[in-house]
Write a protein that holds these residues in place. Structure first.
Motif, short mmCIF file in Angstrom:
data_model
loop_
_atom_site.label_atom_id
_atom_site.label_comp_id
_atom_site.label_asym_id
_atom_site.label_seq_id
_atom_site.Cartn_x
_atom_site.Cartn_y
_atom_site.Cartn_z
N ILE A 211 -35.19 -2.81 19.83
CA ILE A 211 -34.70 -1.92 18.78
C ILE A 211 -34.11 -2.71 17.62
N GLY A 212 -33.43 -3.82 17.95
CA GLY A 212 -32.81 -4.63 16.91
C GLY A 212 -33.82 -5.26 15.98
N ALA A 213 -34.91 -5.82 16.52
CA ALA A 213 -35.94 -6.44 15.69
C ALA A 213 -36.63 -5.40 14.82
N THR A 214 -36.80 -4.19 15.35
CA THR A 214 -37.42 -3.12 14.57
C THR A 214 -36.53 -2.74 13.38
N ILE A 215 -35.22 -2.60 13.65
CA ILE A 215 -34.29 -2.28 12.56
C ILE A 215 -34.27 -3.41 11.54
N ALA A 216 -34.30 -4.66 12.01
CA ALA A 216 -34.32 -5.81 11.10
C ALA A 216 -35.55 -5.77 10.20
N ALA A 217 -36.71 -5.40 10.79
CA ALA A 217 -37.94 -5.32 10.00
C ALA A 217 -37.83 -4.23 8.94
N VAL A 218 -37.21 -3.09 9.30
CA VAL A 218 -37.03 -2.01 8.33
C VAL A 218 -36.12 -2.47 7.19
N VAL A 219 -35.03 -3.16 7.54
CA VAL A 219 -34.12 -3.68 6.50
C VAL A 219 -34.87 -4.63 5.56
N LEU A 220 -35.67 -5.51 6.13
CA LEU A 220 -36.43 -6.46 5.31
C LEU A 220 -37.43 -5.74 4.41
N LEU A 221 -38.07 -4.71 4.95
CA LEU A 221 -39.04 -3.95 4.16
C LEU A 221 -38.34 -3.32 2.96
N ILE A 222 -37.15 -2.76 3.19
CA ILE A 222 -36.39 -2.16 2.08
C ILE A 222 -36.04 -3.22 1.03
N MET A 223 -35.63 -4.42 1.50
CA MET A 223 -35.26 -5.47 0.57
C MET A 223 -36.47 -5.96 -0.23
N VAL A 224 -37.64 -6.08 0.43
CA VAL A 224 -38.85 -6.51 -0.27
C VAL A 224 -39.22 -5.50 -1.34
N LEU A 225 -39.23 -4.21 -0.98
CA LEU A 225 -39.59 -3.17 -1.94
C LEU A 225 -38.57 -3.10 -3.07
N GLY A 226 -37.27 -3.25 -2.72
CA GLY A 226 -36.24 -3.22 -3.75
C GLY A 226 -36.36 -4.38 -4.71
N THR A 227 -36.77 -5.54 -4.20
CA THR A 227 -36.92 -6.72 -5.06
C THR A 227 -38.14 -6.57 -5.97
N VAL A 228 -39.22 -6.04 -5.42
CA VAL A 228 -40.46 -5.89 -6.19
C VAL A 228 -40.33 -4.81 -7.25
N TYR A 229 -39.73 -3.67 -6.86
CA TYR A 229 -39.71 -2.52 -7.77
C TYR A 229 -38.35 -2.26 -8.38
N GLY A 230 -37.38 -3.14 -8.11
CA GLY A 230 -36.04 -2.95 -8.66
C GLY A 230 -36.05 -3.01 -10.17
N ALA A 231 -35.10 -2.33 -10.75
CA ALA A 231 -35.04 -2.28 -12.22
C ALA A 231 -34.65 -3.61 -12.83
N ASP A 232 -33.84 -4.39 -12.11
CA ASP A 232 -33.37 -5.67 -12.66
C ASP A 232 -33.33 -6.70 -11.55
N ASN A 233 -34.47 -7.39 -11.34
CA ASN A 233 -34.54 -8.37 -10.26
C ASN A 233 -33.60 -9.53 -10.48
N GLY A 234 -33.23 -9.78 -11.72
CA GLY A 234 -32.38 -10.93 -12.00
C GLY A 234 -30.90 -10.64 -11.88
N ALA A 235 -30.54 -9.37 -11.56
CA ALA A 235 -29.12 -9.01 -11.54
C ALA A 235 -28.34 -9.77 -10.50
N LEU A 236 -29.03 -10.17 -9.42
CA LEU A 236 -28.32 -10.84 -8.33
C LEU A 236 -28.52 -12.33 -8.36
N THR A 237 -29.10 -12.86 -9.41
CA THR A 237 -29.32 -14.30 -9.47
C THR A 237 -28.01 -15.04 -9.60
N MET A 238 -27.84 -16.08 -8.78
CA MET A 238 -26.60 -16.85 -8.78
C MET A 238 -26.58 -17.80 -9.96
N ARG A 239 -25.42 -18.15 -10.37
CA ARG A 239 -25.27 -19.14 -11.44
C ARG A 239 -25.63 -20.50 -10.91
N GLU A 240 -26.33 -21.31 -11.74
CA GLU A 240 -26.74 -22.65 -11.31
C GLU A 240 -25.50 -23.53 -11.19
#
Length: 369
Positions: A340-369
């Protein structure tokens, strides 16, 4: 430093400046001088070790160009080339900062920066001096008296750490750190496996070879597969969690071993994203192919997808860290909750991938160099 002596680093510098022969001023043919000779011969350079100025007779003709490097000087050859501009010259620094960094004072305003290029006839003038003279200092004085062009280097090269005298262990360590900052900056903590591995490598690179650390990484990968095959889920996934960290350490020690004042070690130190993800998927599959194949394939595939869509120095890069996911799965396996844990982890990752691809501002979370 980085597994080589200062003399070997200077040999690399001189070769980059176009030297075809190396003359080493040394009171005796020591083990270091012999090692330097072997390095020069491997690089296709002539090598001569002399103990006094009379040994220079016959090695330097009036038509030669002679480049003198002060004992312990390490600098970027590109900077030296730009300063000399392929002509004779004597490089100096402002005395107030140069002397503080160990460079020899020439007069009230200037210090010798450790680089001198003269024609061979200047070296001939050493013959009129006493036999026990200090050859580098005498040649410096001859060049000054002969009107050799004086080139003023900016004091900023000392602050940058790209121009330094290294005569003690403390100075060698400071130069190593400066070179690493310029050419091999540490990974951010947004990729914890790589960050931990690289920091570990910085502590042990002078004691362990890159091959040994790479062997340890390979052993961890093999252990993960074997332990999973035998049914030791938590142990297998723990080994899979350590594998990316050890692989990052091996890559960084390889970069460090190839570093020189030229920055030859600069390279992309990220291991291929499929390696850790594939090992994690295999470890989960071997535990129970019948029930875990779907979360194993999804988790491995989505980790690789997250690698592809996440900027390298973004905070979201933590979700593409296979070592972190393997550590989480090891805890889940120990608690008998892997399916169950690996399945939930996969769902979380899927959400993060979709959020990164289709997010309005992918650079909003970029760390300072």
């Amino acid at each position: 430093m980085f597994g080589r002596s200062v003399g070997q680093h200077q040999l690399v510098m001189l070769a980059a400046l176009g030297a075809d022969r190396i003359v080493c001023l040394t009171p005796e043919l020591s083990a270091d001088a012999l090692a330097l000779q072997r390095s020069a011969e491997r690089a296709g350079l002539g090598f001569h070790a002399v103990s006094e100025r009379r040994g220079l007779a016959g090695l330097v003709t009036s038509g030669c160009d002679v480049v003198l490097l002060s004992e312990g000087l390490l600098a970027d050859s590109q900077q030296i080339r730009e300063l000399l501009d392929d002509r004779a010259g004597l490089v100096v620094l402002p005395a107030d900062v140069g002397v503080d960094h160990g460079f020899e004072r020439i007069d009230a305003a200037r210090a010798f920066a450790g680089v001198l290029r003269v024609r061979g006839h200047m070296v001939d003038r050493l013959d009129g001096l006493p036999p026990d003279i200090d050859v580098p200092s005498a040649l410096l004085r001859i060049a000054l008296q002969g009107g050799t062009r004086v080139i003023e280097a900016p004091a900023s090269i000392l602050a940058e750490g790209s121009w330094r005298l290294v005569r003690h262990e403390r100075e060698a360590r400071a130069y190593e750190n400066a070179l690493l900052r310029r050419h091999a900056a540490l990974a951010l903590w947004s990729t914890p496996s790589q960050a931990l591995g690289e920091r570990m490598a910085d502590r042990v690179h002078d004691r362990l070879s890159p091959r040994l650390i790479a062997g340890a990484a390979a052993a961890l990968g093999a252990a993960a597969a074997v332990l999973a095959w035998l049914g030791y889920g938590a142990a297998a996934l723990a080994a899979a969690a350590l594998f990316p960290m050890m692989l990052s350490a091996a890559l960084r020690t390889h970069v460090i071993a190839s570093l020189s004042p030229e920055g030859a070690g600069e390279a992309d130190r990220r291991w291929p994203p499929w390696v850790g993800a594939f090992l994690l998927a295999i470890a989960i599959l071997l535990l129970d192919y019948g029930t875990l194949w779907f979360p194993a394939v999804m988790l491995g595939g989505l980790i690789m997808a997250m690698h592809g869509v996440t900027p390298r120095r973004s905070r979201r890069a933590i979700f593409a860290d296979s070592g972190l996911w393997a550590a989480i799965c090891a805890i889940l396996a120990a608690a008998d909750m892997l399916s169950i844990g690996a399945t939930i982890a996969a769902v979380v990752l899927l959400i993060m991938v979709l959020g990164t691809v289709y997010g309005a501002d992918n650079g909003a979370l970029t760390m300072r160099e």
